[in-house]
Design an enzyme around this catalytic site. Structure first.
Site, PDB file in Angstrom:
ATOM      1  N   CYS A  94       0.842  -1.199   0.000  1.00 54.03           N
ATOM      2  CA  CYS A  94       0.000   0.000   0.000  1.00 54.03           C
ATOM      3  C   CYS A  94       0.872   1.242   0.000  1.00 54.03           C
ATOM      4  O   CYS A  94       1.813   1.359   0.788  1.00 54.03           O
ATOM      5  CB  CYS A  94      -0.916  -0.011   1.227  1.00 54.03           C
ATOM      6  SG  CYS A  94      -1.878   1.491   1.441  1.00 54.03           S
ATOM      7  N   CYS A 105      -2.245   0.238   9.365  1.00 56.90           N
ATOM      8  CA  CYS A 105      -1.536  -1.043   9.248  1.00 56.90           C
ATOM      9  C   CYS A 105      -0.155  -0.922   9.883  1.00 56.90           C
ATOM     10  O   CYS A 105       0.519   0.103   9.743  1.00 56.90           O
ATOM     11  CB  CYS A 105      -1.395  -1.460   7.786  1.00 56.90           C
ATOM     12  SG  CYS A 105      -2.970  -1.935   7.012  1.00 56.90           S
ATOM     13  N   CYS A 178      -8.101   1.785   0.137  1.00 52.08           N
ATOM     14  CA  CYS A 178      -7.587   1.097   1.315  1.00 52.08           C
ATOM     15  C   CYS A 178      -7.390  -0.363   0.943  1.00 52.08           C
ATOM     16  O   CYS A 178      -8.338  -1.052   0.543  1.00 52.08           O
ATOM     17  CB  CYS A 178      -8.549   1.219   2.490  1.00 52.08           C
ATOM     18  SG  CYS A 178      -8.060   0.238   3.937  1.00 52.08           S
ATOM     19  N   GLN A 275     -17.729  -8.620  14.227  1.00 54.87           N
ATOM     20  CA  GLN A 275     -16.375  -8.875  13.742  1.00 54.87           C
ATOM     21  C   GLN A 275     -16.188  -8.307  12.337  1.00 54.87           C
ATOM     22  O   GLN A 275     -17.041  -8.494  11.462  1.00 54.87           O
ATOM     23  CB  GLN A 275     -16.100 -10.376  13.727  1.00 54.87           C
ATOM     24  CG  GLN A 275     -15.990 -10.996  15.112  1.00 54.87           C
ATOM     25  CD  GLN A 275     -14.679 -10.679  15.801  1.00 54.87           C
ATOM     26  OE1 GLN A 275     -13.717 -10.236  15.169  1.00 54.87           O
ATOM     27  NE2 GLN A 275     -14.631 -10.916  17.092  1.00 54.87           N
ATOM     28  N   CYS A 410      -9.249 -10.217  21.954  1.00 59.31           N
ATOM     29  CA  CYS A 410      -8.676  -9.424  20.865  1.00 59.31           C
ATOM     30  C   CYS A 410      -7.403  -8.724  21.308  1.00 59.31           C
ATOM     31  O   CYS A 410      -6.754  -8.062  20.492  1.00 59.31           O
ATOM     32  CB  CYS A 410      -9.687  -8.407  20.352  1.00 59.31           C
ATOM     33  SG  CYS A 410     -10.233  -7.226  21.612  1.00 59.31           S
TER      34      CYS A 410
END
Length: 455
Positions: A94, A105, A178, A275, A410
């Protein structure tokens, strides 16, 4: 559906300013060490820890300090020049990934195999440090590392362009695409429009249905703009994070989207929790049920149940001779769970699962209330928010004597802390699976099995 006293979750949504310090901008040459919990690697410079983003273990880099003072015990930094590269380094796919760019990210500069290994090392390190457990953790690949995110919240820059904030910053980096967003998000066309007077735009692309939604949050004092999209989409008005109000308001279309998982259709309202990886609901449910092995007649608890993702398959497994207690604090999530579990409006009994009790309230307070909690539990699903469940909740679960607890996490640090609390209460970690449900980012989802310790 039952409601104890109104105990809404409260939080301060005011964003914090990015810290600074007199070391910011300093460039240092460092050898990079192990990955840390947070999307960075740890280096040392003149006795000080330096948390370096955009680096990989074993590399030698020039790092520029982004946060830190000369008196601080650690600094944060970006690797701005790689002097000796790791064999795991790749060119980020990216164009918005890199120092000073999008903060979404964390590991695009690492090969995918290295990302899985790094995440496993981070989970293992948290278990070792916080729970005093030494075990290897293998993170399982689930699907393609790109095009997976079905819910994306964009920030808006001063010109009205959509983008993402820099790491630990208010500053917005405008983007035209994205790499991790799903095709359903792309087809809405939000990135191709300007959003003056708007704070954030969340795009939701449901899995298994064609439902699409836009949650548009105007800046405080601004009016809701006219919203156009390339496909049919519901439009909801969000509430500015600079207020203490929560919830969304329907402008047009459905106030919810329909998600499909486990062979069922689920209603999820507005920005409610679901999710973001399309495979996650099925993957996690399968892992939870495999660990718990619920049987006909069991008493099951689903704590922090959200919209009922685990409560429904638990109810099917324990049958009419069993019982399920599902507990959730968020009011809208409880309403969705009631719908998903077969409760008519304001009914106290489900037509589909009469043996399910759905309670609106905080888990710690409900577990302390003898009017709601059974004398025993056979199996428990524990799916707390990122901060974890805490010592009191873990102790109260253990006091019910379940033969198995499936902990869905998580955050590996919260998981490790709660594993330690459950160990204090007589439960040990007997199995663990980790899934890469957030590729390219630092996040990883774990399902842990805890059972009574053999004494």
């Amino acid at each position: 559906m039952k409601r104890p006293a109104d105990r809404r979750r409260s939080s301060d949504h005011a964003a914090q300013a990015r810290p600074s310090g007199d070391a910011v901008g300093t460039r240092i040459e460092v050898e990079v060490g192990a990955p840390g919990h947070g999307g960075f690697c740890v280096a040392r410079h003149e006795g000080r820890a330096v948390f370096v983003r955009h680096a990989l273990p074993g590399e030698r880099v020039v790092a520029e300090v982004t946060e830190g003072d000369s008196k601080d015990s650690f600094w944060r930094a970006d690797a701005v020049e790689v002097l000796e590269a790791s064999e795991d380094r790749v060119e980020a796919p990216c164009r918005y990934a890199g120092p000073g760019l999008c903060g979404g990210c964390d590991w695009q500069h690492a090969s995918y195999e290295a990302q899985l290994r790094i995440k496993g090392e981070v989970v293992a390190e948290q278990l070792r440090r916080l729970a005093k457990l030494d075990r290897e953790v293998v993170v399982e690949e689930v699907a393609s590392p790109f095009g997976w995110r079905t819910r994306v919240q964009f920030a808006v820059d001063p010109d009205g362009s959509l983008g993402f904030r820099k790491h630990r910053s208010h500053e917005v980096v405008p983007v035209e695409e994205c790499a991790i967003a799903s095709s359903g998000v792309d087809e809405v066309g939000a990135l191709g429009r300007q959003w003056p007077g708007v704070e954030t735009v969340e795009v939701i692309a449901a899995t298994g249905s064609n439902d699409r939604a836009l949650v548009v949050t105007p800046k405080r004092g601004e009016s809701m703009p006219f919203v156009d999209a390339d496909v049919k989409a519901s439009v909801l008005r969000g509430v500015s994070r600079n207020t203490h109000i929560s919830g969304v308001q329907r402008i047009h279309g459905r106030p919810y989207v329909r998600e499909v998982a486990e062979g069922r259709t689920w209603r999820v309202s507005g920005s409610g929790f679901w999710q973001v990886h399309p495979a996650a609901p099925d993957v996690l449910t399968e892992a939870v049920l495999d660990f718990l092995d619920p049987k006909d007649g069991d008493v099951a608890l689903d704590l922090y149940c959200g919209v009922g993702l685990f409560a429904a398959p638990l109810a099917e497994a324990v049958g009419e001779s069993g019982a399920v207690l599902a507990v959730e604090l968020d009011r809208q999530a409880v309403r969705d769970a009631a719908h998903n579990l077969g409760f008519a409006d304001d009914a106290e009994e489900s037509t589909e699962f009469p043996w399910v009790d759905l309670v609106e309230g905080s888990v710690d307070e409900v577990l302390a209330d003898e009017g709601y909690v059974p004398d025993r539990a056979d199996v428990v699903v524990l799916d707390p928010p990122r901060a974890g469940a805490g010592r009191d909740v873990c102790a109260r679960i253990a006091a019910l004597g379940p033969r198995a607890v499936a902990y869905v996490a998580c955050d590996p640090a919260a998981l490790a802390r709660d594993v330690a609390y459950l160990a204090e209460a007589g439960y040990e970690l007997t199995d663990l699976r980790a899934f890469d449900l957030f590729p390219m980012t630092r996040h990883v989802e774990c399902v842990a099995l805890l059972e009574p310790a053999q004494r």
